[in-house]
Design a protein around this motif. Structure first.
Motif, PDB file in Angstrom:
ATOM      1  N   VAL A  12       0.839  -1.201   0.000  1.00 49.47           N
ATOM      2  CA  VAL A  12       0.000   0.000   0.000  1.00 49.47           C
ATOM      3  C   VAL A  12       0.872   1.248   0.000  1.00 49.47           C
ATOM      4  O   VAL A  12       0.630   2.193  -0.755  1.00 49.47           O
ATOM      5  CB  VAL A  12      -0.970   0.009   1.207  1.00 49.47           C
ATOM      6  CG1 VAL A  12      -1.681   1.350   1.331  1.00 49.47           C
ATOM      7  CG2 VAL A  12      -1.985  -1.116   1.075  1.00 49.47           C
ATOM      8  N   GLU A  13       1.928   1.249   0.821  1.00 50.01           N
ATOM      9  CA  GLU A  13       2.822   2.412   0.847  1.00 50.01           C
ATOM     10  C   GLU A  13       3.564   2.573  -0.468  1.00 50.01           C
ATOM     11  O   GLU A  13       3.768   3.694  -0.945  1.00 50.01           O
ATOM     12  CB  GLU A  13       3.818   2.298   2.003  1.00 50.01           C
ATOM     13  CG  GLU A  13       4.650   3.540   2.175  1.00 50.01           C
ATOM     14  CD  GLU A  13       5.503   3.520   3.428  1.00 50.01           C
ATOM     15  OE1 GLU A  13       6.303   4.464   3.571  1.00 50.01           O
ATOM     16  OE2 GLU A  13       5.380   2.603   4.237  1.00 50.01           O
ATOM     17  N   ALA A  14       3.923   1.460  -1.107  1.00 53.81           N
ATOM     18  CA  ALA A  14       4.600   1.546  -2.400  1.00 53.81           C
ATOM     19  C   ALA A  14       3.657   2.060  -3.483  1.00 53.81           C
ATOM     20  O   ALA A  14       4.075   2.784  -4.386  1.00 53.81           O
ATOM     21  CB  ALA A  14       5.150   0.176  -2.794  1.00 53.81           C
ATOM     22  N   THR A  15       2.361   1.724  -3.377  1.00 59.39           N
ATOM     23  CA  THR A  15       1.388   2.139  -4.385  1.00 59.39           C
ATOM     24  C   THR A  15       0.887   3.564  -4.155  1.00 59.39           C
ATOM     25  O   THR A  15       0.877   4.378  -5.074  1.00 59.39           O
ATOM     26  CB  THR A  15       0.170   1.185  -4.383  1.00 59.39           C
ATOM     27  OG1 THR A  15       0.628  -0.140  -4.612  1.00 59.39           O
ATOM     28  CG2 THR A  15      -0.820   1.561  -5.456  1.00 59.39           C
ATOM     29  N   LEU A  16       0.486   3.877  -2.910  1.00 54.24           N
ATOM     30  CA  LEU A  16      -0.149   5.161  -2.621  1.00 54.24           C
ATOM     31  C   LEU A  16       0.750   6.176  -1.931  1.00 54.24           C
ATOM     32  O   LEU A  16       0.413   7.350  -1.857  1.00 54.24           O
ATOM     33  CB  LEU A  16      -1.388   4.938  -1.732  1.00 54.24           C
ATOM     34  CG  LEU A  16      -2.485   4.047  -2.309  1.00 54.24           C
ATOM     35  CD1 LEU A  16      -3.591   3.861  -1.291  1.00 54.24           C
ATOM     36  CD2 LEU A  16      -3.022   4.629  -3.600  1.00 54.24           C
ATOM     37  N   GLY A  17       1.871   5.721  -1.375  1.00 54.99           N
ATOM     38  CA  GLY A  17       2.739   6.620  -0.626  1.00 54.99           C
ATOM     39  C   GLY A  17       2.316   6.670   0.830  1.00 54.99           C
ATOM     40  O   GLY A  17       1.464   5.912   1.287  1.00 54.99           O
ATOM     41  N   ARG A  18       2.916   7.586   1.593  1.00 58.51           N
ATOM     42  CA  ARG A  18       2.593   7.731   3.011  1.00 58.51           C
ATOM     43  C   ARG A  18       1.171   8.279   3.159  1.00 58.51           C
ATOM     44  O   ARG A  18       0.745   9.128   2.373  1.00 58.51           O
ATOM     45  CB  ARG A  18       3.577   8.686   3.693  1.00 58.51           C
ATOM     46  CG  ARG A  18       5.018   8.243   3.643  1.00 58.51           C
ATOM     47  CD  ARG A  18       5.351   7.091   4.563  1.00 58.51           C
ATOM     48  NE  ARG A  18       5.026   7.448   5.937  1.00 58.51           N
ATOM     49  CZ  ARG A  18       4.631   6.569   6.842  1.00 58.51           C
ATOM     50  NH1 ARG A  18       4.522   5.311   6.545  1.00 58.51           N
ATOM     51  NH2 ARG A  18       4.342   6.955   8.043  1.00 58.51           N
ATOM     52  N   PRO A  19       0.431   7.831   4.177  1.00 59.53           N
ATOM     53  CA  PRO A  19      -0.946   8.311   4.361  1.00 59.53           C
ATOM     54  C   PRO A  19      -0.982   9.746   4.885  1.00 59.53           C
ATOM     55  O   PRO A  19      -0.003  10.248   5.432  1.00 59.53           O
ATOM     56  CB  PRO A  19      -1.512   7.340   5.395  1.00 59.53           C
ATOM     57  CG  PRO A  19      -0.328   6.847   6.151  1.00 59.53           C
ATOM     58  CD  PRO A  19       0.810   6.822   5.164  1.00 59.53           C
ATOM     59  N   SER A  20      -2.140  10.380   4.729  1.00 61.27           N
ATOM     60  CA  SER A  20      -2.347  11.727   5.273  1.00 61.27           C
ATOM     61  C   SER A  20      -2.265  11.678   6.789  1.00 61.27           C
ATOM     62  O   SER A  20      -1.670  12.545   7.418  1.00 61.27           O
ATOM     63  CB  SER A  20      -3.711  12.281   4.860  1.00 61.27           C
ATOM     64  OG  SER A  20      -3.820  12.332   3.452  1.00 61.27           O
ATOM     65  N   PHE A  21      -2.875  10.657   7.398  1.00 60.66           N
ATOM     66  CA  PHE A  21      -2.749  10.413   8.832  1.00 60.66           C
ATOM     67  C   PHE A  21      -3.153   8.979   9.118  1.00 60.66           C
ATOM     68  O   PHE A  21      -3.734   8.301   8.277  1.00 60.66           O
ATOM     69  CB  PHE A  21      -3.539  11.420   9.676  1.00 60.66           C
ATOM     70  CG  PHE A  21      -5.019  11.418   9.444  1.00 60.66           C
ATOM     71  CD1 PHE A  21      -5.869  10.664  10.229  1.00 60.66           C
ATOM     72  CD2 PHE A  21      -5.575  12.215   8.462  1.00 60.66           C
ATOM     73  CE1 PHE A  21      -7.225  10.668  10.019  1.00 60.66           C
ATOM     74  CE2 PHE A  21      -6.930  12.234   8.242  1.00 60.66           C
ATOM     75  CZ  PHE A  21      -7.769  11.460   9.026  1.00 60.66           C
ATOM     76  N   THR A  22      -2.817   8.514  10.333  1.00 64.68           N
ATOM     77  CA  THR A  22      -3.116   7.139  10.739  1.00 64.68           C
ATOM     78  C   THR A  22      -3.986   7.159  11.987  1.00 64.68           C
ATOM     79  O   THR A  22      -4.013   8.147  12.718  1.00 64.68           O
ATOM     80  CB  THR A  22      -1.831   6.346  11.031  1.00 64.68           C
ATOM     81  OG1 THR A  22      -1.130   6.987  12.089  1.00 64.68           O
ATOM     82  CG2 THR A  22      -0.938   6.272   9.803  1.00 64.68           C
ATOM     83  N   SER A  23      -4.668   6.047  12.227  1.00 62.68           N
ATOM     84  CA  SER A  23      -5.532   5.962  13.408  1.00 62.68           C
ATOM     85  C   SER A  23      -4.691   5.894  14.670  1.00 62.68           C
ATOM     86  O   SER A  23      -3.584   5.361  14.669  1.00 62.68           O
ATOM     87  CB  SER A  23      -6.438   4.736  13.315  1.00 62.68           C
ATOM     88  OG  SER A  23      -5.655   3.561  13.312  1.00 62.68           O
ATOM     89  N   MET A  24      -5.215   6.458  15.735  1.00 66.36           N
ATOM     90  CA  MET A  24      -4.531   6.427  17.017  1.00 66.36           C
ATOM     91  C   MET A  24      -5.068   5.306  17.900  1.00 66.36           C
ATOM     92  O   MET A  24      -4.372   4.820  18.778  1.00 66.36           O
ATOM     93  CB  MET A  24      -4.700   7.766  17.743  1.00 66.36           C
ATOM     94  CG  MET A  24      -4.126   8.943  16.989  1.00 66.36           C
ATOM     95  SD  MET A  24      -2.362   8.863  16.751  1.00 66.36           S
ATOM     96  CE  MET A  24      -1.790   9.191  18.390  1.00 66.36           C
ATOM     97  N   PHE A  25      -6.319   4.910  17.689  1.00 66.51           N
ATOM     98  CA  PHE A  25      -6.975   3.905  18.511  1.00 66.51           C
ATOM     99  C   PHE A  25      -7.638   2.874  17.608  1.00 66.51           C
ATOM    100  O   PHE A  25      -7.937   3.142  16.460  1.00 66.51           O
ATOM    101  CB  PHE A  25      -8.033   4.542  19.418  1.00 66.51           C
ATOM    102  CG  PHE A  25      -7.489   5.631  20.296  1.00 66.51           C
ATOM    103  CD1 PHE A  25      -6.770   5.329  21.429  1.00 66.51           C
ATOM    104  CD2 PHE A  25      -7.682   6.957  19.973  1.00 66.51           C
ATOM    105  CE1 PHE A  25      -6.255   6.321  22.241  1.00 66.51           C
ATOM    106  CE2 PHE A  25      -7.177   7.968  20.772  1.00 66.51           C
ATOM    107  CZ  PHE A  25      -6.466   7.642  21.914  1.00 66.51           C
TER     108      PHE A  25
END
Length: 143
Positions: A40-53
């Motif tokens: 997923v990171e190779a296809t879309l790159g780093r996410p805008s943000f990730t879940s904390m919980f």
């Protein structure tokens, strides 16, 4: 003529893109049960943000808004791709949402309600007269 062009240029709509730049082909390339975090990171790159919980989830957020002078910004496009992973790092779900998920919050009035005394402007302005220089009760004179 020049004045009319200047006024017309000042009244144009400002379009602004924020967040992830959406590529439909890449968004559709993420498949639950096949992909993992690395793919997923190779296809879309780093996410805008990730879940904390909760379950590990990556969010890719993209917004396109338009704003007229002296007006509020209006969303023209909005896309959120939420990619959830299991403990092993494999994709469980890849859910998309759009403009239907946007909620506009209107604050109640122009003031934030607080607990405590209601004081007028004059009370705030003159309320400390006679208080300046008076030490705290029980404070020593300092000898």
């Amino acid at each position: 003529m020049l004045g009319a062009l200047t006024l017309t240029a000042g009244c144009t709509t400002i379009n602004e893109h924020r967040g992830y730049i959406v590529d439909e082909t890449l968004l559709q390339a993420v498949h639950p049960g096949i992909d993992n975090r690395q793919s997923v990171e190779a296809t879309l790159g780093r996410p805008s943000f990730t879940s904390m919980f909760g379950a590990p989830t990556w969010y890719y957020v993209s917004s396109l808004s338009a704003q007229k002078p002296f007006g509020d910004a209006k969303f023209k496009q909005h896309t959120v791709l939420a990619v959830s992973f299991d403990d092993a790092g494999n994709v469980i779900t890849a859910d998309r949402s759009g403009l239907d998920a946007i909620v506009r919050i209107d604050p109640e009035g122009d003031e934030t309600p607080t607990l405590g005394r209601e004081r007028s402007f004059l009370q705030d302005l003159f309320g400390n007269i006679g208080q300046v220089g008076a030490g705290a009760p029980g404070a020593g004179g300092g000898q």
